[in-house]
Design an enzyme around this catalytic site. Structure first.
Site, PDB file in Angstrom:
ATOM      1  CB  SER A 156      -1.077   0.193   1.206  1.00  0.00           C
ATOM      2  OG  SER A 156      -1.773  -0.883   1.456  1.00  0.00           O
TER       3      SER A 156
ATOM      4  CG  ASN B  83      -5.274   3.956   0.719  1.00  0.00           C
ATOM      5  OD1 ASN B  83      -6.566   3.577   0.945  1.00  0.00           O
ATOM      6  ND2 ASN B  83      -4.265   2.941   0.583  1.00  0.00           N
TER       7      ASN B  83
ATOM      8  CG  HIS C 292      -3.080  -0.652  -3.196  1.00  0.00           C
ATOM      9  ND1 HIS C 292      -3.770  -0.027  -3.141  1.00  0.00           N
ATOM     10  CD2 HIS C 292      -2.633  -1.596  -2.081  1.00  0.00           C
ATOM     11  CE1 HIS C 292      -3.848   0.344  -1.873  1.00  0.00           C
ATOM     12  NE2 HIS C 292      -3.263  -0.888  -1.310  1.00  0.00           N
TER      13      HIS C 292
ATOM     14  CD  GLU D  18      -5.440   2.399  -5.709  1.00  0.00           C
ATOM     15  OE1 GLU D  18      -5.928   3.790  -5.794  1.00  0.00           O
ATOM     16  OE2 GLU D  18      -4.725   2.059  -4.985  1.00  0.00           O
TER      17      GLU D  18
HETATM   18  N1  NAD Z   1      -3.888  -5.109   5.181  1.00  0.00           N
HETATM   19  C1  NAD Z   1      -4.484  -4.477   4.639  1.00  0.00           C
HETATM   20  O1  NAD Z   1      -5.593  -3.759   4.814  1.00  0.00           O
HETATM   21  C2  NAD Z   1      -3.607  -4.046   3.242  1.00  0.00           C
HETATM   22  C3  NAD Z   1      -4.456  -3.786   2.255  1.00  0.00           C
HETATM   23  C4  NAD Z   1      -3.969  -3.107   1.065  1.00  0.00           C
HETATM   24  C5  NAD Z   1      -2.370  -3.744   1.055  1.00  0.00           C
HETATM   25  N2  NAD Z   1      -1.926  -4.301   1.926  1.00  0.00           N
HETATM   26  C6  NAD Z   1      -0.375  -4.487   1.763  1.00  0.00           C
HETATM   27  O2  NAD Z   1      -0.115  -6.084   1.506  1.00  0.00           O
HETATM   28  C7  NAD Z   1       0.806  -6.446   2.240  1.00  0.00           C
HETATM   29  C8  NAD Z   1       0.534  -7.526   3.240  1.00  0.00           C
HETATM   30  O3  NAD Z   1      -0.124  -7.189   4.278  1.00  0.00           O
HETATM   31  P1  NAD Z   1      -1.261  -7.827   5.183  1.00  0.00           P
HETATM   32  O4  NAD Z   1      -2.081  -6.999   6.030  1.00  0.00           O
HETATM   33  O5  NAD Z   1      -1.612  -9.160   4.448  1.00  0.00           O
HETATM   34  O6  NAD Z   1       0.189  -8.594   6.282  1.00  0.00           O
HETATM   35  P2  NAD Z   1       0.228  -9.726   7.368  1.00  0.00           P
HETATM   36  O7  NAD Z   1       0.927  -9.501   8.236  1.00  0.00           O
HETATM   37  O8  NAD Z   1      -1.368  -9.986   7.623  1.00  0.00           O
HETATM   38  O9  NAD Z   1       0.623 -10.977   6.366  1.00  0.00           O
HETATM   39  C9  NAD Z   1       2.050 -10.853   5.752  1.00  0.00           C
HETATM   40  C10 NAD Z   1       2.390 -12.449   5.501  1.00  0.00           C
HETATM   41  O10 NAD Z   1       3.738 -12.381   4.847  1.00  0.00           O
HETATM   42  C11 NAD Z   1       4.255 -13.656   5.305  1.00  0.00           C
HETATM   43  N3  NAD Z   1       5.713 -13.128   5.146  1.00  0.00           N
HETATM   44  C12 NAD Z   1       6.500 -12.239   5.732  1.00  0.00           C
HETATM   45  N4  NAD Z   1       7.695 -12.426   5.053  1.00  0.00           N
HETATM   46  C13 NAD Z   1       7.798 -13.478   4.133  1.00  0.00           C
HETATM   47  C14 NAD Z   1       8.599 -13.990   3.239  1.00  0.00           C
HETATM   48  N5  NAD Z   1       9.896 -13.487   3.022  1.00  0.00           N
HETATM   49  N6  NAD Z   1       8.326 -15.129   2.265  1.00  0.00           N
HETATM   50  C15 NAD Z   1       6.808 -15.414   2.394  1.00  0.00           C
HETATM   51  N7  NAD Z   1       5.921 -14.913   3.314  1.00  0.00           N
HETATM   52  C16 NAD Z   1       6.419 -14.021   4.207  1.00  0.00           C
HETATM   53  C17 NAD Z   1       4.149 -13.573   6.960  1.00  0.00           C
HETATM   54  O11 NAD Z   1       4.380 -14.577   7.627  1.00  0.00           O
HETATM   55  C18 NAD Z   1       2.629 -13.184   6.942  1.00  0.00           C
HETATM   56  O12 NAD Z   1       1.787 -14.336   6.728  1.00  0.00           O
HETATM   57  C19 NAD Z   1       1.644  -5.177   2.748  1.00  0.00           C
HETATM   58  O13 NAD Z   1       2.643  -4.915   1.637  1.00  0.00           O
HETATM   59  C20 NAD Z   1       0.422  -4.331   2.900  1.00  0.00           C
HETATM   60  O14 NAD Z   1       0.816  -2.974   2.495  1.00  0.00           O
HETATM   61  C21 NAD Z   1      -2.419  -4.517   3.010  1.00  0.00           C
END
Ligand code: NAD
Length: 301
Positions: A121, A193, A142, A154
């Site tokens: 994000s 956003n 995104h 996006e």
């Molecule tokens: N949560 C939201 O609302 C949201 C919305 C849009 C985008 N995002 C983006 O999505 C991405 C993930 O966010 P999230 O909220 O799902 O995070 P999260 O913490 O729920 O999940 C991240 C996952 O990645 C895994 N991980 C970490 N390092 C890793 C690696 N090297 N190899 C494989 N797996 C690995 C972790 O074990 C975890 O299960 C971020 O970049 C965030 O900016 C989040």
């Protein structure tokens, strides 16, 4: 690159798990990859509950769900899965160092033609692309939370992203049933956003200046503008800690003082009032962290 058959989703957390299922439902053979089997098991359990409920409620057919499950694998053996990937969606933890390392690995482990997209994000793909030898195949893609429900994706190129890459990302997103917002160039926060932030900033300034209560500002957004939730309700849902962190990340990228968290957000953050998840943010949710009880936190900050 026109034909995408296999998609790898890196990270099976909040976003990755649902993106994986969206991908499988769209007909792609999909590998959901995470570091630990426990995390993958948790994602499988969450998605099973979700698909069972969708079938019960008539939102999807049993055969649609069964077919999607047959295309979806959960694996901690990322090297094998990546060796067959046509398209990768990275949804791992929001940390630039980790993402750069990951993209260098993806570059090494995927076929030459594979496109590498990040769901980040806040981190624009130009900050990651140079960790690979194929910057023209790197972009932001995104999704919004919950990815199974929210229609918007996006697609954001950096300066060196090729048109072929953008077109492939758009094709994949559309095949997933999403509405694509194509950005012509990258900007922190992208489009949706930034719109939300502009509304949030104005809402905070109006409240801070004592113009109206935050409940009434939420009411205006809902009943005059037709928004499903008011800006203060959304902050509580997203998490005040997350809102705080996103502002700091944008400040870190842009250095613009206006990107810093609003003082009222900082106050709530420092008081541990994180919103629904902590039982109290702008609103008070009682012990269960559910249900809005307007007025319970009507003093500023
Ligand atoms: N949560 C939201 O609302 C949201 C919305 C849009 C985008 N995002 C983006 O999505 C991405 C993930 O966010 P999230 O909220 O799902 O995070 P999260 O913490 O729920 O999940 C991240 C996952 O990645 C895994 N991980 C970490 N390092 C890793 C690696 N090297 N190899 C494989 N797996 C690995 C972790 O074990 C975890 O299960 C971020 O970049 C965030 O900016 C989040």
């Amino acid at each position: 690159m026109s034909d995408v058959d296999q998609i790898c989703v890196i990270g099976s957390g909040t976003m990755g798990a649902q993106i994986g299922l969206v991908s499988a439902l769209a007909g792609y053979r999909t590998h959901l990859i995470d570091l630990s089997q426990e995390q993958l098991d948790a994602a499988r359990e969450m998605l099973t509950k979700r698909t069972n409920r969708d079938v019960e409620k008539g939102r999807r057919t049993q055969s649609e769900v069964d077919e999607a499950w047959s295309r979806l694998s959960f694996t901690a053996d990322r090297d094998a899965a990546l060796s067959e990937a046509d398209f990768v969606i990275e949804a791992a933890v929001e940390d630039l160092g980790i993402k750069r390392e990951l993209f260098a690995d993806l570059d090494r482990l995927t076929p030459e033609h594979a496109i590498l997209a990040t769901n980040s994000s806040n981190i624009v793909s130009s900050r990651i692309a140079d960790a690979t030898s194929r910057p023209e195949k790197v972009c932001n893609m995104h999704f919004f939370n919950p990815a199974l429900v929210m229609k918007c994706v996006e697609v954001v190129p950096h300066e060196a992203t090729s048109k072929v890459t953008v077109d492939a990302a758009v094709t994949v997103a559309e095949a997933m049933g999403k509405s694509v917002v194509r950005l012509n160039r990258e900007i922190p926060g992208f489009v949706a956003n930034r719109l939300l932030n502009a509304l949030r900033r104005e809402a905070l300034d109006l409240y801070d200046a004592g113009i109206a209560s935050f409940e009434d500002i939420d009411t205006a957004a809902k009943t005059a503008l037709g928004h499903p939730m008011g800006p203060f309700e959304i902050m509580d849902l997203v998490g005040i800690d997350v809102v705080h962190l996103i502002r700091l990340a944008e400040y870190e990228q842009t250095g613009a003082p206006e990107a810093l968290p609003h003082p009222l957000i900082r106050e709530l953050y420092e008081a541990g009032r994180f919103g629904r998840k902590s039982g109290r943010g702008w609103y008070d949710y009682g012990d269960e962290g559910a249900g809005v009880s307007p007025g319970a936190a009507s003093s500023k900050g």
